[in-house]
Motif scaffolding. Structure first.
Motif, PDB file in Angstrom:
ATOM      1  N   LEU A  23       0.859  -1.182   0.000  1.00 54.81           N
ATOM      2  CA  LEU A  23       0.000   0.000   0.000  1.00 54.81           C
ATOM      3  C   LEU A  23       0.896   1.233   0.000  1.00 54.81           C
ATOM      4  N   VAL A  24       0.730   2.067  -1.018  1.00 56.32           N
ATOM      5  CA  VAL A  24       1.549   3.277  -1.137  1.00 56.32           C
ATOM      6  C   VAL A  24       0.905   4.396  -0.326  1.00 56.32           C
ATOM      7  N   ILE A  25       1.665   4.945   0.622  1.00 55.28           N
ATOM      8  CA  ILE A  25       1.195   6.037   1.464  1.00 55.28           C
ATOM      9  C   ILE A  25       2.141   7.220   1.314  1.00 55.28           C
ATOM     10  N   GLU A  26       1.844   8.303   2.014  1.00 56.48           N
ATOM     11  CA  GLU A  26       2.649   9.520   1.873  1.00 56.48           C
ATOM     12  C   GLU A  26       4.106   9.284   2.249  1.00 56.48           C
ATOM     13  N   ASP A  27       4.331   8.436   3.234  1.00 60.15           N
ATOM     14  CA  ASP A  27       5.694   8.219   3.722  1.00 60.15           C
ATOM     15  C   ASP A  27       6.427   7.094   3.007  1.00 60.15           C
ATOM     16  N   GLY A  28       5.793   6.473   2.009  1.00 57.74           N
ATOM     17  CA  GLY A  28       6.446   5.384   1.298  1.00 57.74           C
ATOM     18  C   GLY A  28       5.495   4.236   1.030  1.00 57.74           C
ATOM     19  N   ARG A  48       0.934  -1.600  -5.121  1.00 58.99           N
ATOM     20  CA  ARG A  48       2.026  -2.048  -5.972  1.00 58.99           C
ATOM     21  C   ARG A  48       2.366  -3.497  -5.656  1.00 58.99           C
ATOM     22  N   ARG A  49       2.844  -4.191  -6.692  1.00 51.32           N
ATOM     23  CA  ARG A  49       3.227  -5.594  -6.507  1.00 51.32           C
ATOM     24  C   ARG A  49       4.191  -6.024  -7.606  1.00 51.32           C
ATOM     25  N   THR A  50       5.119  -6.900  -7.252  1.00 56.55           N
ATOM     26  CA  THR A  50       6.050  -7.489  -8.212  1.00 56.55           C
ATOM     27  C   THR A  50       5.726  -8.968  -8.361  1.00 56.55           C
ATOM     28  N   VAL A  51       5.623  -9.415  -9.618  1.00 60.79           N
ATOM     29  CA  VAL A  51       5.307 -10.820  -9.901  1.00 60.79           C
ATOM     30  C   VAL A  51       6.343 -11.354 -10.893  1.00 60.79           C
ATOM     31  N   ASN A  88      -5.041  -3.956 -14.115  1.00 56.56           N
ATOM     32  CA  ASN A  88      -3.790  -3.899 -14.867  1.00 56.56           C
ATOM     33  C   ASN A  88      -3.639  -5.194 -15.659  1.00 56.56           C
ATOM     34  N   HIS A  89      -2.822  -5.129 -16.710  1.00 50.76           N
ATOM     35  CA  HIS A  89      -2.677  -6.281 -17.600  1.00 50.76           C
ATOM     36  C   HIS A  89      -1.303  -6.195 -18.249  1.00 50.76           C
ATOM     37  N   ALA A  90      -0.606  -7.337 -18.280  1.00 49.19           N
ATOM     38  CA  ALA A  90       0.727  -7.365 -18.900  1.00 49.19           C
ATOM     39  C   ALA A  90       0.849  -8.619 -19.748  1.00 49.19           C
ATOM     40  N   ARG A  91       1.150  -8.426 -21.020  1.00 46.93           N
ATOM     41  CA  ARG A  91       1.354  -9.556 -21.928  1.00 46.93           C
ATOM     42  C   ARG A  91       2.782 -10.060 -21.771  1.00 46.93           C
ATOM     43  N   LEU A  92       2.943 -11.391 -21.702  1.00 50.11           N
ATOM     44  CA  LEU A  92       4.247 -12.005 -21.481  1.00 50.11           C
ATOM     45  C   LEU A  92       4.670 -12.782 -22.721  1.00 50.11           C
ATOM     46  N   ASP A 103       1.336  -1.492 -10.834  1.00 49.91           N
ATOM     47  CA  ASP A 103       1.078  -0.243 -10.129  1.00 49.91           C
ATOM     48  C   ASP A 103      -0.389   0.097 -10.354  1.00 49.91           C
ATOM     49  N   VAL A 104      -1.188  -0.021  -9.304  1.00 48.14           N
ATOM     50  CA  VAL A 104      -2.643   0.057  -9.433  1.00 48.14           C
ATOM     51  C   VAL A 104      -3.176   1.212  -8.598  1.00 48.14           C
ATOM     52  N   LEU A 105      -4.023   2.042  -9.201  1.00 45.90           N
ATOM     53  CA  LEU A 105      -4.685   3.128  -8.491  1.00 45.90           C
ATOM     54  C   LEU A 105      -6.191   2.910  -8.584  1.00 45.90           C
TER      55      LEU A 105
END
Length: 298
Positions: A23-28, A48-51, A88-92, A103-105
């Motif tokens: 979870l992205v907050i003001e402090d990071g 945010r997430r890394t896969v 979000n969507h990413a083709r591999l 990166d999702v808002l």
């Protein structure tokens, strides 16, 4: 423990390595918690997430050719607003291990209740030459996981959404609409939704100023609360199993309505109020106005 069995081969779980959502907050950044008790519908969520995906193993273990196109997709669902969609969507393509950063808002106005975030590795294109035991349809899920976040802000008493009534079946000039769905045993956060018409600027502004309301805002919020309480109590009284000795699960709609009833009609029986509502609705309406202290704002 139950396990979903798909009609085609899927790879082992370890072909995908998914870091926890942040979870992205003001402090990071912080690990996404189980709940956000201070959330309200003005608060957008930035995640945010890394896969990492081992494409070669994913294809081989699924019985797919080396050129099969795969994709990672993130989809969200909010039980409070009954809304959801792709995030979000990413083709591999290619081979080896691919790292994807998500990166999702998400707009706070679209959320409420329990937020479910699903991540899935899917077949990106239909394979007409697939083996009988292999996935062939676009969108076939090879791997997936789900994380949840409970949004239960104290500012609104139940999930809310600010929408344009002109795009719905509700009257364009209505200021708000309280939606109730599900049975009394259903979860409250998935059963109640207060929709506020963004075209009604007086009401929309009152909720925007809920933390520091002006005098006019207090009057509007008082009217909304009174109307919501009336709808909820009438909904409860319409169920014959809504009684003093009913044993509703914690966090259920029935438990919430029972608590509200005792708050508004302390010392009075449900049967007496039910008879009054049916036989003298105008007197019931006046009793409810008195119980919610309509317009008695400080």
């Amino acid at each position: 423990m139950t396990r979903r069995v798909l009609p085609y081969r899927t790879p082992s779980e370890d072909v995908v390595t998914a870091d926890p959502w942040l979870l992205v907050i003001e402090d990071g950044e912080v690990a996404m918690p189980e709940a956000l008790p201070d959330w309200d519908y003005h608060m957008d969520l930035h995640l945010r997430r890394t896969v990492r995906v081992d494409l070669d193993r994913a294809r081989v273990q699924s019985g797919l050719p080396t050129d099969a196109a795969l994709a990672l997709a993130v989809v969200w669902t909010a039980t409070g607003s009954n809304l959801g969609g792709p995030a979000n969507h990413a083709r591999l393509a290619g081979g080896g291990t691919i790292t994807t950063e998500f990166d999702v808002l998400l707009r706070g106005a679209d959320l409420g209740g329990l937020l479910l975030v699903d991540t899935a590795l899917v077949l990106a294109e239909r394979r007409r030459d697939a083996r009988p035991s292999s996935p062939r349809r676009a969108g076939s899920v090879l791997w997936s996981d789900r994380e949840s976040l409970r949004l239960q802000g104290d500012a609104p008493q139940f999930p809310m959404a600010l929408i344009d009534f002109a795009r719905t079946s509700f009257p364009d000039r209505a200021a708000w609409h309280l939606q109730i769905s599900g049975g009394l045993d259903s979860a409250t956060m998935g059963s109640l939704l207060l929709l506020v018409n963004e075209r009604n600027t007086v009401t929309a502004t009152a909720f925007e100023n809920a933390a520091k309301p002006r005098a006019i805002d207090r009057l509007v919020l008082s009217a909304v609360y009174a109307d919501a309480a009336r709808i909820m109590i009438e909904h409860a009284l319409g169920h014959d199993d809504f009684t003093e000795d009913a044993d509703f699960p914690d966090g259920s709609l029935g438990a919430t309505l029972l608590s509200l009833f005792h708050q508004l009609f302390a010392g009075q029986s449900i049967n007496d109020i039910r008879l009054r509502q049916r036989n003298s609705p105008s007197l019931f309406a006046s009793d409810l106005q008195a119980a919610v202290e309509l317009f008695e704002v400080s």
